[in-house]
Design a protein around this motif. Structure first.
Motif, PDB file in Angstrom:
ATOM      1  N   ASP A   1      25.090  -2.563  46.555  1.00 47.15           N
ATOM      2  CA  ASP A   1      24.910  -1.819  45.308  1.00 47.15           C
ATOM      3  C   ASP A   1      24.146  -2.702  44.327  1.00 47.15           C
ATOM      4  N   SER A   2      22.984  -2.248  43.920  1.00 45.04           N
ATOM      5  CA  SER A   2      22.173  -2.993  42.955  1.00 45.04           C
ATOM      6  C   SER A   2      22.023  -2.166  41.694  1.00 45.04           C
ATOM      7  N   VAL A   3      22.305  -2.777  40.565  1.00 44.08           N
ATOM      8  CA  VAL A   3      22.205  -2.123  39.259  1.00 44.08           C
ATOM      9  C   VAL A   3      21.292  -2.963  38.380  1.00 44.08           C
ATOM     10  N   GLU A   4      20.327  -2.317  37.745  1.00 47.84           N
ATOM     11  CA  GLU A   4      19.409  -3.036  36.877  1.00 47.84           C
ATOM     12  C   GLU A   4      19.823  -2.836  35.422  1.00 47.84           C
ATOM     13  N   LYS A   5      20.095  -3.935  34.735  1.00 51.11           N
ATOM     14  CA  LYS A   5      20.494  -3.882  33.332  1.00 51.11           C
ATOM     15  C   LYS A   5      19.266  -3.721  32.445  1.00 51.11           C
ATOM     16  N   THR A   6      19.381  -2.878  31.442  1.00 50.11           N
ATOM     17  CA  THR A   6      18.295  -2.680  30.495  1.00 50.11           C
ATOM     18  C   THR A   6      18.854  -2.492  29.097  1.00 50.11           C
ATOM     19  N   LYS A   7      18.113  -2.972  28.109  1.00 51.68           N
ATOM     20  CA  LYS A   7      18.575  -2.880  26.713  1.00 51.68           C
ATOM     21  C   LYS A   7      18.169  -1.558  26.068  1.00 51.68           C
ATOM     22  N   HIS A   8      17.317  -0.809  26.743  1.00 51.71           N
ATOM     23  CA  HIS A   8      16.827   0.445  26.174  1.00 51.71           C
ATOM     24  C   HIS A   8      17.670   1.625  26.637  1.00 51.71           C
ATOM     25  N   LYS A   9      17.793   2.629  25.759  1.00 46.88           N
ATOM     26  CA  LYS A   9      18.509   3.845  26.107  1.00 46.88           C
ATOM     27  C   LYS A   9      17.708   4.658  27.118  1.00 46.88           C
ATOM     28  N   PHE A  10      18.429   5.492  27.850  1.00 52.09           N
ATOM     29  CA  PHE A  10      17.763   6.356  28.817  1.00 52.09           C
ATOM     30  C   PHE A  10      16.852   7.338  28.090  1.00 52.09           C
ATOM     31  N   ASP A  11      15.655   7.516  28.590  1.00 54.38           N
ATOM     32  CA  ASP A  11      14.637   8.357  27.954  1.00 54.38           C
ATOM     33  C   ASP A  11      14.887   9.830  28.276  1.00 54.38           C
ATOM     34  N   ILE A  12      15.726  10.467  27.455  1.00 55.15           N
ATOM     35  CA  ILE A  12      16.093  11.862  27.693  1.00 55.15           C
ATOM     36  C   ILE A  12      14.912  12.796  27.450  1.00 55.15           C
ATOM     37  N   VAL A  13      14.206  12.599  26.328  1.00 54.66           N
ATOM     38  CA  VAL A  13      13.071  13.469  26.002  1.00 54.66           C
ATOM     39  C   VAL A  13      11.984  13.359  27.072  1.00 54.66           C
ATOM     40  N   GLY A  14      11.662  12.125  27.469  1.00 55.84           N
ATOM     41  CA  GLY A  14      10.667  11.939  28.512  1.00 55.84           C
ATOM     42  C   GLY A  14      11.085  12.601  29.817  1.00 55.84           C
ATOM     43  N   SER A  15      12.384  12.537  30.141  1.00 58.65           N
ATOM     44  CA  SER A  15      12.888  13.165  31.352  1.00 58.65           C
ATOM     45  C   SER A  15      12.704  14.676  31.300  1.00 58.65           C
ATOM     46  N   LEU A  16      13.054  15.284  30.171  1.00 51.82           N
ATOM     47  CA  LEU A  16      12.916  16.733  30.026  1.00 51.82           C
ATOM     48  C   LEU A  16      11.453  17.162  30.105  1.00 51.82           C
ATOM     49  N   LEU A  17      10.571  16.398  29.456  1.00 53.31           N
ATOM     50  CA  LEU A  17       9.149  16.730  29.504  1.00 53.31           C
ATOM     51  C   LEU A  17       8.592  16.602  30.923  1.00 53.31           C
ATOM     52  N   SER A  18       9.050  15.594  31.658  1.00 52.81           N
ATOM     53  CA  SER A  18       8.580  15.435  33.039  1.00 52.81           C
ATOM     54  C   SER A  18       9.056  16.588  33.905  1.00 52.81           C
ATOM     55  N   ILE A  19      10.279  17.045  33.687  1.00 51.49           N
ATOM     56  CA  ILE A  19      10.808  18.180  34.449  1.00 51.49           C
ATOM     57  C   ILE A  19      10.004  19.443  34.156  1.00 51.49           C
ATOM     58  N   ILE A  20       9.723  19.689  32.862  1.00 57.10           N
ATOM     59  CA  ILE A  20       8.937  20.859  32.471  1.00 57.10           C
ATOM     60  C   ILE A  20       7.545  20.796  33.098  1.00 57.10           C
ATOM     61  N   ALA A  21       6.925  19.607  33.063  1.00 54.09           N
ATOM     62  CA  ALA A  21       5.572  19.444  33.602  1.00 54.09           C
ATOM     63  C   ALA A  21       5.542  19.740  35.099  1.00 54.09           C
ATOM     64  N   VAL A  22       6.467  19.152  35.831  1.00 51.44           N
ATOM     65  CA  VAL A  22       6.457  19.322  37.292  1.00 51.44           C
ATOM     66  C   VAL A  22       6.790  20.760  37.674  1.00 51.44           C
ATOM     67  N   ILE A  23       7.813  21.352  37.037  1.00 54.88           N
ATOM     68  CA  ILE A  23       8.180  22.732  37.366  1.00 54.88           C
ATOM     69  C   ILE A  23       7.011  23.679  37.083  1.00 54.88           C
ATOM     70  N   GLY A  24       6.381  23.525  35.925  1.00 55.85           N
ATOM     71  CA  GLY A  24       5.275  24.403  35.566  1.00 55.85           C
ATOM     72  C   GLY A  24       4.106  24.293  36.527  1.00 55.85           C
ATOM     73  N   ILE A  25       3.706  23.062  36.841  1.00 55.71           N
ATOM     74  CA  ILE A  25       2.545  22.859  37.703  1.00 55.71           C
ATOM     75  C   ILE A  25       2.839  23.271  39.141  1.00 55.71           C
ATOM     76  N   VAL A  26       3.976  22.830  39.690  1.00 56.64           N
ATOM     77  CA  VAL A  26       4.306  23.156  41.078  1.00 56.64           C
ATOM     78  C   VAL A  26       4.528  24.664  41.238  1.00 56.64           C
TER      79      VAL A  26
END
Length: 506
Positions: free
Chosen positions: A193-218
């Protein structure tokens, strides 16, 4: 004398890890293509339209492609082993539901859930390899992974065709379930089990935009061949997808901890690897679209025999993927990619030049083998170029980006090359049906399968209709293959000029 390399505990452990992730990957890849061979049986079983049957197949790819990037990032943060186990559990349960589905709507829901599970599995399998294997072993491991990813779909179709012909279409889901059980047990025992530590919050807005982009195009790419590019739903879907993609790029450029650092595409390895996989998988998917109708419609083969005819290409592709790292050591990854692309272009050109109704399988086999060799050589260094461009703590994202380019390329190839074959067929057959009744001619213009189905009603003109339909399909194939060869030729020049900047030897 004892072979110390074989008995080395570290290498033996990593080999077991590689086997585990490849088994998990095989379950996902087999499910992408396996249901294609059961389309007529699904329509009969559920009394479903062809559009509904296609959605049973396509909704899996849609949910898989849409969730790859965000789930890859979550896997980096949450833990790759836990993400893999969760994905296998969801995927296994969804496969069981698919096999037992009493209605088309239950099947749709189960396939949607399967795509979600697959999106949890695919990025992690490659991320585990890149984070576990040392530099000197990583390229060989990635070569094996790409061989499974590239040829596994055809092997899955072959096994699926056997199950459909000899048993029942519901047994299609037995293979993924067995693979999931094996992969789950091996993951519990062997995958760290490997976990990568990061100081930044998870990019929720970017995730939603990527989902919208892929669903629309595909979604637009899936609908365009049937509904047409000018259809309102197709246009709206594409506009939503492109708007989401533009919004995603603008948002990511402003973030300190983006889901995907867009600036990294300035690095030639990442950009050229992504473009190469997008193009190669697009051409490959487009070829598969025309090969099966050729085998079944023109040659009159069964689904099982048609799938078996694809095996030489799949096996050579898998073999070349394993050989690519060794070749790259001698000539560099840029020229290995370029050589593979050159073979791919030659393979498409060979199929376009020599395919015929009378020539049969032997008229397309040389092109199939050449293309399988080329694609196998191309996929491994392209994947390595993408994963090596991102740091260790973003390997889930790197792996997801690698998978997204494959899925988008597949959708694009099916839409564009499939449409070229359809248009070429319609143009070729249009003026050759003047002697037939209007109703029969209209049906025959829809496609070779429709023409062959309606041929008995043409009475004395039946033989002529069958011959014309086969010849017209071959002409449509030739148009699509020449376009595919041209696209690969352009990609060849692009890689020579803008391939991995340092010509890195993997």
């Amino acid at each position: 004398m004892v072979n110390r390399t074989v008995l080395d505990p570290g290498k033996r452990r990593r080999a077991t890890i590689l086997i585990t992730v490849c088994i998990a990957l095989m379950a996902v890849i087999a499910s992408v293509s396996g249901l294609n061979v059961a389309q007529p049986k699904l329509a009969t079983e559920f009394n479903a339209s062809q559009g509904m049957v296609l959605w049973m197949i396509n909704i899996y790819t849609l949910s898989l492609a849409a969730m790859l990037l965000p789930l890859g990032a979550i896997g980096d943060r949450w833990g790759r082993r836990r993400m893999l186990l969760s994905g296998l559990l969801i995927f296994g349960v969804a496969s069981i539901i698919s096999g037992l589905a009493p209605s088309s709507y239950i099947m749709l829901a189960a396939r949607l859930l399967s795509g979600l599970g697959a999106a949890m599995i695919m990025p992690v399998t490659l991320a585990v390899i890149t984070s576990t294997f040392p530099d000197e072993e990583r390229s060989k491991a990635i070569g094996i992974w790409t061989g499974v990813a590239g040829g596994g779909g055809i092997l899955g179709m072959y096994l699926s065709a056997i199950l459909v012909d000899l048993a029942d279409w519901r047994w299609l889901f037995a293979l993924p379930v067995v693979l999931v059980i094996v992969a789950f047990m091996m993951t519990l025992r062997f995958i760290p089990d490997s976990v990568e530590k990061t100081k930044h919050k998870f990019d929720i807005v970017g995730s939603l935009l990527s989902i919208i982009a892929v669903i629309g195009i595909v979604f637009a790419l899936h609908e365009a061949p049937g509904a047409g590019w000018g259809d309102l739903v197709t246009l709206v879907s594409m506009i939503i997808g492109v708007t989401g993609a533009v919004g995603f790029v603008l948002w990511e450029l402003r973030q300190e901890g983006p889901l995907l650092d867009i600036r990294l595409f300035r690095e030639h390895g990442l950009s050229s690897g992504s473009v190469t996989l997008l193009t190669v998988f697009g051409v490959q998917a487009g070829i598969f679209v025309v090969l099966f109708p050729y085998f079944q419609g023109v040659l009159g083969w069964s689904g099982l025999r048609s799938t078996f005819a694809m095996m030489p290409m799949a096996l050579l592709m898998m073999l070349a993927s394993g050989l690519a790292p060794g070749i790259s050591i001698h000539i560099g990854s840029r020229f290995t990619m370029a050589t593979g692309i050159m073979f791919g272009s030659i393979g498409a050109a060979l199929m376009a030049a020599f395919v015929s109704v009378e020539g049969g399988y032997l008229s397309v086999l040389p092109g199939m083998l050449t293309m399988g060799l080329g694609m196998g050589l191309t996929m491994t260094p392209s994947t390595e170029a993408i994963t090596s461009a991102l740091p260790a703590d973003r390997q889930g994202v790197a792996s997801a980006l690698n998978d997204i380019t494959r899925e988008l390329g597949t959708a694009l190839g099916v839409a564009l090359l499939g449409a070229l074959v359809t248009a070429g067929y319609s143009n070729a057959i249009g003026s050759r049906l003047d002697l037939l009744p209007m109703g029969i001619a209209a049906v025959a213009r829809e496609g070779i399968a429709n023409a062959l189905a309606i041929a008995p009603r043409a009475a004395s003109q039946s033989g002529m209709l069958i011959r014309v339909a086969k010849e017209s399909f071959v002409q449509g194939w030739q148009h699509a293959m020449w376009i595919g060869a041209g696209v690969m030729a352009v990609l060849f020049i692009y890689i020579l000029v803008l391939g991995p900047k340092t010509n890195k030897k993997i």
